[in-house]
Design a protein around this motif. Structure first.
Motif, PDB file in Angstrom:
ATOM      1  N   SER A  54       0.831  -1.202   0.000  1.00  0.00           N
ATOM      2  CA  SER A  54       0.000   0.000   0.000  1.00  0.00           C
ATOM      3  C   SER A  54       0.871   1.259   0.000  1.00  0.00           C
ATOM      4  CB  SER A  54      -0.889  -0.015   1.242  1.00  0.00           C
ATOM      5  OG  SER A  54      -1.343   1.294   1.500  1.00  0.00           O
ATOM      6  N   GLU A  55       0.503   2.212  -0.840  1.00  0.00           N
ATOM      7  CA  GLU A  55       1.225   3.480  -0.939  1.00  0.00           C
ATOM      8  C   GLU A  55       1.285   4.207   0.392  1.00  0.00           C
ATOM      9  OE1 GLU A  55       0.844   6.590  -4.085  1.00  0.00           O
ATOM     10  OE2 GLU A  55      -0.352   5.011  -5.044  1.00  0.00           O
ATOM     11  N   SER A  56       0.295   3.921   1.251  1.00  0.00           N
ATOM     12  CA  SER A  56       0.222   4.630   2.528  1.00  0.00           C
ATOM     13  C   SER A  56       1.426   4.328   3.423  1.00  0.00           C
ATOM     14  CB  SER A  56      -1.071   4.249   3.257  1.00  0.00           C
ATOM     15  OG  SER A  56      -1.028   2.866   3.560  1.00  0.00           O
ATOM     16  N   LEU A  57       2.191   3.288   3.041  1.00  0.00           N
ATOM     17  CA  LEU A  57       3.405   2.980   3.809  1.00  0.00           C
ATOM     18  C   LEU A  57       4.475   4.048   3.621  1.00  0.00           C
ATOM     19  CD1 LEU A  57       3.710  -0.846   3.024  1.00  0.00           C
ATOM     20  CD2 LEU A  57       3.199   0.162   5.248  1.00  0.00           C
ATOM     21  N   VAL A  58       4.355   4.823   2.556  1.00  0.00           N
ATOM     22  CA  VAL A  58       5.386   5.809   2.238  1.00  0.00           C
ATOM     23  C   VAL A  58       5.079   7.134   2.923  1.00  0.00           C
ATOM     24  CG1 VAL A  58       6.613   6.992   0.372  1.00  0.00           C
ATOM     25  CG2 VAL A  58       5.708   4.679   0.013  1.00  0.00           C
ATOM     26  N   GLN A  59       5.956   7.553   3.802  1.00  0.00           N
ATOM     27  CA  GLN A  59       5.843   8.861   4.467  1.00  0.00           C
ATOM     28  C   GLN A  59       6.737   9.848   3.729  1.00  0.00           C
ATOM     29  OE1 GLN A  59       3.874   8.739   7.520  1.00  0.00           O
ATOM     30  NE2 GLN A  59       3.491   6.733   6.621  1.00  0.00           N
ATOM     31  N   ASP A  60       6.637  11.114   4.126  1.00  0.00           N
ATOM     32  CA  ASP A  60       7.443  12.144   3.465  1.00  0.00           C
ATOM     33  C   ASP A  60       8.945  11.887   3.579  1.00  0.00           C
ATOM     34  OD1 ASP A  60       5.336  13.402   2.530  1.00  0.00           O
ATOM     35  OD2 ASP A  60       5.354  15.090   3.956  1.00  0.00           O
ATOM     36  N   GLU A  61       9.359  11.355   4.734  1.00  0.00           N
ATOM     37  CA  GLU A  61      10.811  11.185   4.953  1.00  0.00           C
ATOM     38  C   GLU A  61      11.283   9.764   4.605  1.00  0.00           C
ATOM     39  OE1 GLU A  61       8.682  10.119   8.664  1.00  0.00           O
ATOM     40  OE2 GLU A  61       8.488  11.578   7.046  1.00  0.00           O
ATOM     41  N   THR A  62      10.396   8.930   4.028  1.00  0.00           N
ATOM     42  CA  THR A  62      10.786   7.543   3.715  1.00  0.00           C
ATOM     43  C   THR A  62      11.872   7.500   2.641  1.00  0.00           C
ATOM     44  OG1 THR A  62       8.566   6.772   4.203  1.00  0.00           O
ATOM     45  CG2 THR A  62       9.960   5.285   2.934  1.00  0.00           C
ATOM     46  N   THR A  63      12.853   6.692   2.883  1.00  0.00           N
ATOM     47  CA  THR A  63      13.861   6.433   1.845  1.00  0.00           C
ATOM     48  C   THR A  63      13.984   4.925   1.660  1.00  0.00           C
ATOM     49  OG1 THR A  63      15.656   6.341   3.454  1.00  0.00           O
ATOM     50  CG2 THR A  63      15.223   8.492   2.421  1.00  0.00           C
ATOM     51  N   VAL A  64      14.510   4.509   0.500  1.00  0.00           N
ATOM     52  CA  VAL A  64      14.851   3.088   0.300  1.00  0.00           C
ATOM     53  C   VAL A  64      16.277   3.017  -0.203  1.00  0.00           C
ATOM     54  CG1 VAL A  64      12.498   2.286  -0.157  1.00  0.00           C
ATOM     55  CG2 VAL A  64      13.939   3.056  -2.059  1.00  0.00           C
ATOM     56  N   ARG A  65      16.871   1.851  -0.047  1.00  0.00           N
ATOM     57  CA  ARG A  65      18.250   1.704  -0.498  1.00  0.00           C
ATOM     58  C   ARG A  65      18.325   0.694  -1.647  1.00  0.00           C
ATOM     59  NH1 ARG A  65      21.953   0.510   4.525  1.00  0.00           N
ATOM     60  NH2 ARG A  65      20.329  -1.028   4.874  1.00  0.00           N
ATOM     61  N   ASN A  66      19.079   1.070  -2.677  1.00  0.00           N
ATOM     62  CA  ASN A  66      19.378   0.125  -3.763  1.00  0.00           C
ATOM     63  C   ASN A  66      20.523  -0.771  -3.306  1.00  0.00           C
ATOM     64  OD1 ASN A  66      17.606   1.249  -5.815  1.00  0.00           O
ATOM     65  ND2 ASN A  66      18.984   3.024  -5.770  1.00  0.00           N
ATOM     66  N   LEU A  67      20.395  -2.056  -3.573  1.00  0.00           N
ATOM     67  CA  LEU A  67      21.476  -2.972  -3.162  1.00  0.00           C
ATOM     68  C   LEU A  67      21.977  -3.796  -4.349  1.00  0.00           C
ATOM     69  CD1 LEU A  67      23.287  -4.359  -1.096  1.00  0.00           C
ATOM     70  CD2 LEU A  67      21.405  -5.949  -0.619  1.00  0.00           C
ATOM     71  N   LEU A  68      23.226  -3.546  -4.673  1.00  0.00           N
ATOM     72  CA  LEU A  68      23.918  -4.400  -5.648  1.00  0.00           C
ATOM     73  C   LEU A  68      25.086  -5.064  -4.920  1.00  0.00           C
ATOM     74  CD1 LEU A  68      24.241  -2.109  -8.835  1.00  0.00           C
ATOM     75  CD2 LEU A  68      22.313  -3.513  -8.099  1.00  0.00           C
ATOM     76  N   THR A  69      25.269  -6.365  -5.142  1.00  0.00           N
ATOM     77  CA  THR A  69      26.409  -7.031  -4.500  1.00  0.00           C
ATOM     78  C   THR A  69      27.251  -7.732  -5.554  1.00  0.00           C
ATOM     79  OG1 THR A  69      25.241  -9.112  -4.187  1.00  0.00           O
ATOM     80  CG2 THR A  69      25.066  -7.479  -2.418  1.00  0.00           C
ATOM     81  N   VAL A  70      28.487  -8.025  -5.179  1.00  0.00           N
ATOM     82  CA  VAL A  70      29.417  -8.715  -6.078  1.00  0.00           C
ATOM     83  C   VAL A  70      29.709 -10.110  -5.533  1.00  0.00           C
ATOM     84  CG1 VAL A  70      31.745  -8.700  -7.043  1.00  0.00           C
ATOM     85  CG2 VAL A  70      30.498  -6.559  -6.789  1.00  0.00           C
TER      86      VAL A  70
END
Ligand code: ZN
Ligand code: ZN
Length: 491
Positions: A61-77
């Protein structure tokens, strides 16, 4: 000394979420360390629109996203050497340096010997939430000595020339023998030739070829097409084949019962033997194609650069390749090397192949002629090829026997006395030369002045001959035919 082995800028869009980007990179011999520099960004995504889209894509649900929400991209080797998994380091960092050597390694990776061969470097898109991630991947090799990269530039140069006789029964055949015309090396639109399978087969019939091997680059799909079109029941008969076309050389495989597709991209210069051995389990006929070709950048991967300790899994060397084979210097080199192998007691067949991609006007076409029993099967052809029951010729037809019963590819057992060589030649022209060679060199020569055919029995003392074979030259002294040897054994 540092050597850059690989450098790649990359870009991942969201479609790369949960996909792996695999780089397979050749790591040469004698490196003491591998260094990987891996950079990517952004790690933190703050754009609310992108974050909302990612959340919806995951079914949340979009409602999970607050104004200060961030996500992290994860790439591994993750890193695999040619035989083993060397590890992974699962962490978030925009700039990573991974070092692996014999004594130590960066966290997440195993220290140990830096093996020659193709290493896999895998970037895994655990989480790609931004619209685009960009990055760079660089692999560097560290070497302690400045060794010469091209230590083996002459194919087969470093072979241990042990006089190993192939453990083959070379008994004379009881049944009558006939001569069939073969083309062992051809291509279609299924690889890089403009001719369709149908055009190739039709032309082969026009040329009265009895057996045609279609040997496309790294594929056998032309044979599926031929099967669907019922081309296996035509005047020209088809021999299953493929030309494995790799970075360090090409080799022809004839006679596999089914589509054989092994992953040639894993072949490195020192590991080819295990692949050839595996192919040999199918009882195929393996020929090293055009080993002395000029290679890169003129003919990609054409020159033979693989290290071989022996020729146990190789049946033949293609000493005549392409049209007008008698005029090519690289063929001459291959022919010379073949003679050297024979002299050293290595029983290996010489073969020819047009490497047929298209028709050229006025070309001098060399055919392979194979000696087989009547009503020959595909198996008879393959067995005859393996024994070297063949000769190659642009024109003259050669019938060459020892003591009446031994044909090309046979072994005359325990023979010390006089040897009768019966020779019957056809389609001669004035100025042609007929030559007989032993393992040491020329022992008989005859120049023709105008006769179309010639028949003779030549009596020789067995002067320690281990083999006898024929070559023919034209007026211009170009080699226009050669046979495989008849071997002679004295216990
Ligand atoms: Zn080739
Ligand atoms: Zn080819």
């Amino acid at each position: 000394m540092n050597v850059e082995l690989f450098k790649q800028d990359f870009q991942m869009t969201q479609s790369a979420h949960q996909a792996h980007l695999v780089y397979r990179v050749y790591v040469p011999n004698n490196l003491s360390e591998i260094q990987v520099r891996f950079q990517y960004g952004p790690i933190v995504e703050t754009d609310q629109v992108m974050i909302r889209q990612a959340v919806v894509r995951e079914g949340l649900s979009e409602s999970l996203v607050q104004d200060e929400t961030t996500v992290r991209n994860l790439l591994t080797v993750s890193i695999n050497d040619p035989g083993n998994i060397r590890g992974a380091h699962h962490f978030f960092a925009e700039d990573q340096l991974i070092i692996i050597n014999e004594e130590k390694a960066t966290e997440g990776f195993l220290a140990g010997k830096i093996q020659e061969g193709f290493w896999e470097f895998i970037i895994s898109g655990h989480g790609v939430f931004s619209n685009v991630i960009t990055g760079q991947f660089v692999v560097t090799g560290v070497s302690e000595n400045n060794q010469d990269k091209n230590e083996e530039t002459v194919p087969f140069k470093n072979l241990q020339f042990e006089a190993v006789k192939k453990n083959r029964s070379r008994k004379p055949k009881e049944e009558p023998i006939q001569v069939k015309r073969l083309e062992l090396h051809s291509h279609t639109v299924h690889s890089d030739a403009p001719q369709t399978t149908e055009e190739l087969i039709t032309q082969a019939e026009n040329e009265k070829i009895d057996w045609l091997a279609i040997t496309d680059h790294n594929t056998m799909t032309a044979l599926i097409e031929a099967e669907q079109n019922n081309n296996f029941n035509r005047q020209v008969r088809l021999l299953n084949g493929i030309e494995y076309t790799t970075f360090y050389g090409h080799f022809l495989v004839h006679g596999p019962r089914e589509q054989i597709l092994f992953d040639w991209t894993k072949l490195s210069k020192n590991t080819i033997e295990q692949y050839l051995k595996k192919l040999k389990e199918q009882d195929v006929y393996i020929t090293i194609a055009h080993p002395f070709d000029s290679g890169n950048p003129f003919c990609t991967g054409c020159r033979w650069e693989y290290h071989l300790d022996h020729l146990k899994f190789v049946d033949a060397i293609e000493v005549w390749n392409s049209t007008n084979p008698h005029q090519s210097l690289s063929n001459e080199d291959a022919f010379h090397q073949w003679k050297r192998l024979l002299k050293n007691g290595i029983e290996i067949a010489a073969s020819s192949g047009r490497d047929w991609h298209r028709l050229y006007p006025n070309e001098a076409i060399a055919y392979t002629y194979v000696l087989v029993p009547n009503n020959e099967t595909e198996d008879d052809i393959l067995q005859a090829l393996k024994l070297g029951r063949t000769y190659s010729s642009i024109r003259p037809q050669i019938d060459f026997k020892v003591n009446e019963i031994h044909i090309l590819g046979d072994r005359v057992e325990d023979y010390a006395g006089e040897i009768d060589l019966s020779v019957h030649l056809n389609q001669l022209k004035g100025g042609d030369t007929f030559q007989i060679y032993s393992q040491h060199g020329l022992i008989y020569e005859k120049v023709f002045t105008g006769e179309k055919q010639w028949e003779e029995i030549i009596r020789l003392q067995n002067d320690g001959f281990s083999l006898l074979r024929v070559e023919m030259l034209n007026e211009a002294n170009e080699r226009i035919a050669f046979t495989n040897p008849i071997y002679i054994h004295r216990s």
